[in-house]
Write an enzyme that holds these catalytic residues in place. Sequence first.
Site, PDB file in Angstrom:
ATOM      1  N   GLN A  30     -36.959  -0.282  38.434  1.00  0.00           N
ATOM      2  CA  GLN A  30     -37.673  -0.112  37.171  1.00  0.00           C
ATOM      3  C   GLN A  30     -37.944  -1.468  36.535  1.00  0.00           C
ATOM      4  O   GLN A  30     -37.026  -2.277  36.344  1.00  0.00           O
ATOM      5  CB  GLN A  30     -36.856   0.743  36.207  1.00  0.00           C
ATOM      6  CG  GLN A  30     -36.556   2.144  36.727  1.00  0.00           C
ATOM      7  CD  GLN A  30     -35.185   2.245  37.349  1.00  0.00           C
ATOM      8  OE1 GLN A  30     -34.785   1.386  38.141  1.00  0.00           O
ATOM      9  NE2 GLN A  30     -34.441   3.277  36.990  1.00  0.00           N
ATOM     10  N   GLN A  87     -42.716   0.126  39.805  1.00  0.00           N
ATOM     11  CA  GLN A  87     -42.018   1.293  39.262  1.00  0.00           C
ATOM     12  C   GLN A  87     -41.915   1.177  37.749  1.00  0.00           C
ATOM     13  O   GLN A  87     -41.537   0.134  37.217  1.00  0.00           O
ATOM     14  CB  GLN A  87     -40.615   1.410  39.871  1.00  0.00           C
ATOM     15  CG  GLN A  87     -39.857   2.648  39.401  1.00  0.00           C
ATOM     16  CD  GLN A  87     -38.551   2.863  40.140  1.00  0.00           C
ATOM     17  OE1 GLN A  87     -38.260   2.197  41.125  1.00  0.00           O
ATOM     18  NE2 GLN A  87     -37.749   3.812  39.678  1.00  0.00           N
ATOM     19  N   ASP A  88     -42.261   2.270  37.051  1.00  0.00           N
ATOM     20  CA  ASP A  88     -42.175   2.329  35.584  1.00  0.00           C
ATOM     21  C   ASP A  88     -43.042   1.268  34.908  1.00  0.00           C
ATOM     22  O   ASP A  88     -42.608   0.567  33.991  1.00  0.00           O
ATOM     23  CB  ASP A  88     -40.718   2.188  35.126  1.00  0.00           C
ATOM     24  CG  ASP A  88     -39.874   3.398  35.451  1.00  0.00           C
ATOM     25  OD1 ASP A  88     -40.384   4.302  36.138  1.00  0.00           O
ATOM     26  OD2 ASP A  88     -38.712   3.442  35.043  1.00  0.00           O
ATOM     27  N   ASP A 124     -43.343   6.790  39.080  1.00  0.00           N
ATOM     28  CA  ASP A 124     -43.263   7.120  37.646  1.00  0.00           C
ATOM     29  C   ASP A 124     -43.959   6.062  36.795  1.00  0.00           C
ATOM     30  O   ASP A 124     -43.468   5.673  35.744  1.00  0.00           O
ATOM     31  CB  ASP A 124     -41.795   7.240  37.209  1.00  0.00           C
ATOM     32  CG  ASP A 124     -40.998   8.232  38.041  1.00  0.00           C
ATOM     33  OD1 ASP A 124     -41.611   9.122  38.643  1.00  0.00           O
ATOM     34  OD2 ASP A 124     -39.761   8.105  38.084  1.00  0.00           O
ATOM     35  N   ARG A 182     -44.060  14.171  38.249  1.00  0.00           N
ATOM     36  CA  ARG A 182     -42.841  14.949  38.443  1.00  0.00           C
ATOM     37  C   ARG A 182     -42.113  15.050  37.104  1.00  0.00           C
ATOM     38  O   ARG A 182     -42.277  14.195  36.235  1.00  0.00           O
ATOM     39  CB  ARG A 182     -41.936  14.330  39.507  1.00  0.00           C
ATOM     40  CG  ARG A 182     -41.462  12.911  39.203  1.00  0.00           C
ATOM     41  CD  ARG A 182     -40.502  12.432  40.267  1.00  0.00           C
ATOM     42  NE  ARG A 182     -40.016  11.080  40.003  1.00  0.00           N
ATOM     43  CZ  ARG A 182     -38.983  10.529  40.631  1.00  0.00           C
ATOM     44  NH1 ARG A 182     -38.322  11.223  41.550  1.00  0.00           N
ATOM     45  NH2 ARG A 182     -38.606   9.289  40.349  1.00  0.00           N
TER      46      ARG A 182
END
Length: 531
Positions: A324, A346-347, A368, A436
């Site tokens: 992240q 990520q993130d 994500d 998700r």
Amino acid sequence: MAARLFLTLIFFSSFFFSIALSRKSSSSSNINWWCNRTPHPGPCKYYIRHSHHHFRPKHRSEFRQMLTQLALEQAFTTQKSIHGYETICKTKNKKIVFTDCVKLYENTIFHLNRTLQGLRKKSCSTFDAQTWLSTALTNLETCSTGALELRVTDFMPPLIYGNVSEMIRNSLAMNGYLLKLEQARNYNCSEVTDDVFPSWVSGSERKLLQGASSIRANLVVAKDGSGHFRTVQAAINAAARRRIKSRFVIHVKRGVYRENIQVDKFNDNIMLVGDGMRYTIISGRRSVQDGFTTYSSATAGIDGLHFIARDITFQNTAGPLKGQAVALRSASDLSVFYRCAIVGYQDTLMVHAQRQFYRECYIYGTIDFIFGNAAVVFQNCMIYARRPLPGQANMITAQGRADPFQNTGISIHNSQIRAAPDLKPVVGVFKTYLGRPWQQYSRVMVMKTFIDSVMSPLGWSPWGNSNFALNTLYYAEYRNFGPGSSTRNRVRWPGFHVIARPSQAAPFTVSGLLGGRTWLPAAGVPFTLGV
């Protein structure tokens, strides 16, 4: 959606008033009667008994105000408890979590107080109140998540989180009930398709966004020393010292600014204007792997009201191996990002809380990479899935709605979802999903958007190998197009919906999700109000 709204109203009407039909029908000033109508009656009764205020509500609106005041009182008490943990911050991880939680609890108190004052003075709408209460709860969730990420859950006991959280949830439920009644009276599903300037943006701000040549900056940032400051944060700090918080424009000249910036919650109406997303870049490299929480890893953290950014790139260069690593984190209410790029893996983009609007932006990431619990609309944006690590899959969204009364969600409208250049050659090796469920009531709408062949036919992914939230989430698609848009082989979850009518999509428009008719025109960006 209208039928669902009607059934919801019937349910909540019976939930709040069924006891009135019994032989023990009680005076509306009976505290037990009122507290038993909340999701968490135990804390409600306990804190009323121990409060120095005398409460005898006669109406739902009075009870709502009372619940908000009780939540605020408990948040103050908990904040004092948190400060007591400073003496045992012996490790880097504990210090980082402590710093995050102190700030997040301060923000929770800020939003609870903002809500309480608005209700008392009748200076805020029920929609505003629901937004701010949602934010107050999200802040507590974020504090708890950070402790989990850095494995210091024993550092601050769950009680610190639980009591305040339950009281805020009670406030959300009561205010949410009133909001449902208002929406039922005023519900308008008419389709609005014209590109106009929304109402929360003044005429002068429209001119700021329409043309760079017309912008007169209050401060200039330039790496070569030709401006007032060499760093973006120095200009932001200078703006924070001004007495009148009217619109303040900071021109950031072309260059790569390697710094992490923060716009504090009291530093309102900041506008950052770059020389184009290719030329003005704010770049950081913090990550969870390097000991930061997801929250504190952000290259840019924005909290001040009415923030606007234009023609700038926010990036995090930590890379896919670092986990992240946030490029932009925004909890700025009524904020606008126009012609910006948000780049990471990520993130990438943490749409943390409150109402946000993104127009003609480029967003890059892997897992994500659009996540958080804001009410946010992306219009005319380019969303690019990048090449993840071997064995990973791309998840475009991970929406974090943790309470059914939070008026939050992610809406992707009139945009494009494609493979980034590094993914194109190996697009068949990695799966890509629209999202998700990060939290129990995750909510995402994708409508009138081009979806390329990068998309898995299933469209959506569960959280790991679990059935978590498949019944309580709300994921929907409406009139998308492109080779990856077919819904024939989409997931068959109870919470997934293929929308057929404009009225069903209307709650996820700028007007429905953001209440944009009342504030967005002042920002001066083009937007579509309805479907």
